[in-house]
Scaffold this active site. Structure first.
Site, mmCIF file in Angstrom:
data_model
loop_
_atom_site.group_PDB
_atom_site.id
_atom_site.type_symbol
_atom_site.label_atom_id
_atom_site.label_comp_id
_atom_site.label_asym_id
_atom_site.label_seq_id
_atom_site.Cartn_x
_atom_site.Cartn_y
_atom_site.Cartn_z
ATOM 1 N N ASP A 213 60.497 17.545 27.175
ATOM 2 C CA ASP A 213 61.448 18.258 26.212
ATOM 3 C C ASP A 213 60.436 18.964 25.333
ATOM 4 O O ASP A 213 59.158 18.359 24.823
ATOM 5 C CB ASP A 213 62.014 16.900 25.546
ATOM 6 C CG ASP A 213 62.950 17.679 24.402
ATOM 7 O OD1 ASP A 213 63.959 18.267 24.976
ATOM 8 O OD2 ASP A 213 62.833 17.283 23.466
ATOM 9 N N GLU A 262 46.412 10.566 39.152
ATOM 10 C CA GLU A 262 45.953 9.308 39.626
ATOM 11 C C GLU A 262 46.855 8.530 40.602
ATOM 12 O O GLU A 262 46.495 7.537 41.248
ATOM 13 C CB GLU A 262 45.952 8.351 38.245
ATOM 14 C CG GLU A 262 45.096 8.459 36.923
ATOM 15 C CD GLU A 262 45.124 8.043 35.680
ATOM 16 O OE1 GLU A 262 46.120 6.975 35.890
ATOM 17 O OE2 GLU A 262 44.570 8.068 34.736
#
Length: 551
Positions: A213, A262
Site C-alpha cells: 500500500d 529467502e
C-alpha cells in the site's frame, strides 16, 4: 526456506505471477459466516469452491488486521495478527491451506507508510517525551509560532483537512492520510527491522506475496524549514517531491527483496505506486518489488486510441524492466468500471490519487446502466486477452455497479466525513456481495450487512447468474478458463483494423477484437470462441469483444 503449506502448489514455479489472474477480496464485504454483518475468514473459507470454480490463480486480501476502521482497515493496529471481528491466526492458517488446496495462491496487503494511532508504538510515542526513541519511530515536529501552536506546515492530507495533528505536550505528528494514521519514520532502522519481521511472519505462514500500500510514500525529505503546500504543488521534477516517489524508497525494497528471496519460490510483491508511467518500472524491478500496478486503463475512457496507447506503452515498459505488466479496472478505492463506463467520458484527462473522480460519485450525471455493463464486459474480455497479470475486484464478475446513494448516516469512509459536500467517499464500491436472490443480506451472512445493499443486487447475485447463459459470471468463468491457453508467451501483434476497433493477435492463433465504435463491424475470419455480448450475424456489435481462434 519453503513453507509446508505449499504442498498442493508447485514449489519451483518462481514465475507464476507473471500472467496470473488475481482476485481482490475486501474481507469485510466478501462473506460473513458468524452473522455480525462483517465479512470474515470463515466466510472466505466457505467460498473457496466458488473461487476455484471462477478460475483465478490467486487472491489478494485487503487488510484483515486489528483496526479501529478509521480507513477501512488501512489503519493497522497490529501487523502480525487478525482482527477478532474477522477471525484468528488459526483460521488464517486454515484459509491459506484451503486456498492452496484449491490451487489458489495468497497475497496479503501490507501497509508500511503509516500505522493506526492505536498501534502500541504510537501509544508509546504519545507517552514518551519529545526527542525520545519512541517518537523517533514516527514523524514528530515542533510547531511554528512563539508558542508552537501552528502546524509545521500547511499541508493538506489525502482525505482533506490538515496533515499535522497536535498532541497534548505541544508537538505535532505527520499523517498524509487520516489523523488516525500517523506516518512512520522510515529513516529509523527499528521501523525497517520490524517490517522485515512482519514479511517473514506472513511468509512463514504460507503467504505467497504482498501488495504494498502507498508504495511510493514511506521515505520523506524533511529539512529544518518545510515547504508550503503551494510550493509542493508546483514541483514537477521527477524524484524531487519531498513526500512522494523519492529515489530513497527503492533502498527499502531492495532490502525487502532479500527477504522475499529467502523462500522457495521467492515471495512476490506488487507496488501500489501512483507515479508517472516512466517512473513505474523501478518499483517493478527484479531487485525491488518485482511488479507495480498499472492504473492507466483504470484512468482511461472507453476509447480505442487510449487503450491502444496504454497497452503498447506498458508492454514496452514491462519488457524493459524484465517484469510483467498488470491490468486493473476496479478496486476498493475507485468507482466500479461498470458504472464509470456508464458516465460521460473524461476525454483523456489525467488525475492524481485521491481526486474526486476516483472516488464514488453521486447520482449525477445519470448512468446508462446497460451501456456501462456492455462496455465493462467488452473491456474485461479485452484485458483478459492481454499478456501480463489481471487484477480483478470482488463483484466485478457479477457486473455490480457502484452504489452511489448510500445514506450519509450509513457511510464509513473518512473521505466522506472530511470533505462534506465535496467527496462522497469510497463506500459505493465496498458494499457487501450478493450471493443469493433473497434474504436479509442476500446471502452475505445470516443477518444484515455493514453497508446497505440496494434493490436490484439480488438479481445480480451469484445464485441468479450461476449457470445462466450470457450472464456476466459465466462470461468471467469462461474467459478465465480459456485464458490459460492465451498466456503461453507475453507477446502480441497488432492487426490492421478500423480506428474504433482494436485487433490483436496472440501466439497460438488467438485473436482478440474489440469494437469501441458506435456501429457494428465485420468479424475477422476464424472460429469465434467467446464474445462479451451477442453477435449480429457475422458482425461485431458496438461495445463488444470477441475471442477468435484461427488454428
Amino acid at each position: 526456506m519453503t513453507s509446508t503449506s505449499h504442498a498442493q502448489l508447485p514449489v519451483d514455479d518462481a514465475t507464476w505471477w507473471r500472467q496470473a489472474a488475481v482476485y481482490q477480496i475486501y474481507p469485510r464485504s466478501f462473506a460473513d459466516a458468524n452473522g455480525d454483518g462483517i465479512g470474515d475468514l470463515r466466510g472466505i473459507i466457505s467460498r473457496v469452491p466458488y473461487l476455484q470454480g471462477l478460475g483465478i490463480d490467486a487472491v489478494w486480501l485487503s487488510p484483515f488486521y486489528p483496526s479501529a476502521l478509521a480507513d477501512g482497515g488501512y489503519d493497522v493496529a497490529d501487523y502480525r495478527d487478525v482482527d477478532p471481528r474477522i477471525g484468528t491466526l488459526d483460521e488464517f492458517d486454515e484459509m491459506v491451506a484451503a486456498l492452496h488446496g484449491a490451487g489458489i495462491r495468497v497475497i496479503v496487503d501490507i501497509v508500511p507508510n503509516h500505522s493506526s494511532d492505536d498501534h502500541v508504538w504510537f501509544q508509546e510515542a504519545l507517552a514518551a517525551a519529545p526527542g525520545s526513541p519512541e517518537r523517533a519511530r514516527y514523524i514528530f515536529r515542533d510547531g511554528l509560532g512563539a508558542d508552537g501552536s501552528k502546524p509545521p506546515a500547511d499541508w493538506t492530507s489525502m482525505f482533506g483537512g490538515p496533515s499535522w495533528t497536535r498532541v497534548p505536550d505541544g508537538q505535532w505528528y505527520l499523517h498524509l492520510f487520516a489523523k488516525e494514521q500517523p506516518d512512520f519514520n522510515w529513516d529509523n532502522e527499528e521501523v525497517r527491522a520490524d517490517f522485515r519481521q512482519t514479511l517473514r511472519f506472513w511468509s512463514d505462514r504460507g503467504v505467497d506475496g504482498f501488495r504494498i500500500d502507498v508504495a511510493h510514500g514511506l521515505t520523506k525529505e524533511l529539512g529544518e524549514s518545510l515547504p508550503s503546500q503551494a510550493e509542493i504543488d508546483a514541483i514537477t521534477e521527477p524524484g524531487a517531491h519531498p513526500l512522494w516517489d523519492r529515489d530513497e524508497v527503492h533502498e527499502i525494497y531492495a532490502d525487502w527483496r532479500k527477504v522475499f528471496d529467502e523462500y522457495t519460490p521467492p515471495r512476490i510483491a506488487v507496488a501500489e505506486a501512483w507515479v508517472s508511467t516512466p517512473r513505474r518500472p523501478r518499483y517493478a524491478s527484479a531487485e525491488g518489488l518485482g511488479q507495480a500496478f498499472n492504473f492507466d486503463l483504470l484512468e482511461a475512457d472507453f476509447d480505442a486510441e487510449q487503450f491502444r496507447t496504454i497497452i503498447a506503452d506498458n508492454l514496452a515498459l514491462s519488457a524493459a524492466s524484465g517484469s510483467s505488466t498488470t491490468w486493473v479496472f476496479s478496486n476498493h478505492d475507485v468507482v466500479r468500471h461498470a458504472t464509470r463506463y456508464a458516465l460521460p467520458p473524461r476525454n483523456g484527462s489525467t488525475v492524481k490519487q485521491g481526486q474526486k473522480w476516483l472516488l464514488s460519485g453521486g447520482t449525477q450525471p445519470v448512468a446508462d446502466v446497460e451501456l456501462g455493463l456492455r462496455r465493462a464486459r467488452a473491456a474485461t474480455l479485452l484485458m483478459l486477452g492481454l499478456p501480463g497479470s489481471a487484477y480483478l475486484y470482488q463483484g466485478e464478475e457479477l457486473g455490480l455497479p457502484e452504489v452511489a446513494d448510500i445514506p450519509a448516516a450509513e457511510r464509513q469512509d473518512p473521505a466522506f466525513f472530511r470533505n462534506p459536500g465535496v467527496d462522497i467517499g469510497r463506500d459505493g464500491c465496498r458494499v457487501p456481495l450478493p450471493w443469493t436472490r433473497e434474504g436479509t443480506s442476500l446471502g452475505f451472512g445470516p443477518d444484515g450487512a455493514h453497508l446497505p445493499q440496494p434493490q436490484g443486487f439480488g438479481a445480480l447475485s451469484v445464485e441468479a447468474q450461476d449457470g445462466a447463459p450470457g450472464s456476466t459470471l459465466e462470461l468471467y468463468r469462461a474467459a478465465l478458463a480459456l485464458r490459460h491457453e492465451l498466456r503461453a508467451a507475453e507477446t502480441l501483434d497488432w492487426v490492421r483494423s478500423p480506428a474504433d476497433v482494436l485487433h490483436l493477435a496472440r501466439p497460438g492463433g488467438w485473436h482478440v477484437v474489440t469494437n469501441f465504435g458506435t456501429h457494428a463491424v465485420p468479424l475477422p475470419d476464424g472460429e469465434v470462441v467467446l464474445t462479451s455480448g451477442p453477435l449480429a450475424g457475422t458482425q461485431l456489435p458496438s461495445s463488444t469483444t470477441a475471442w477468435i481462434r484461427t488454428v
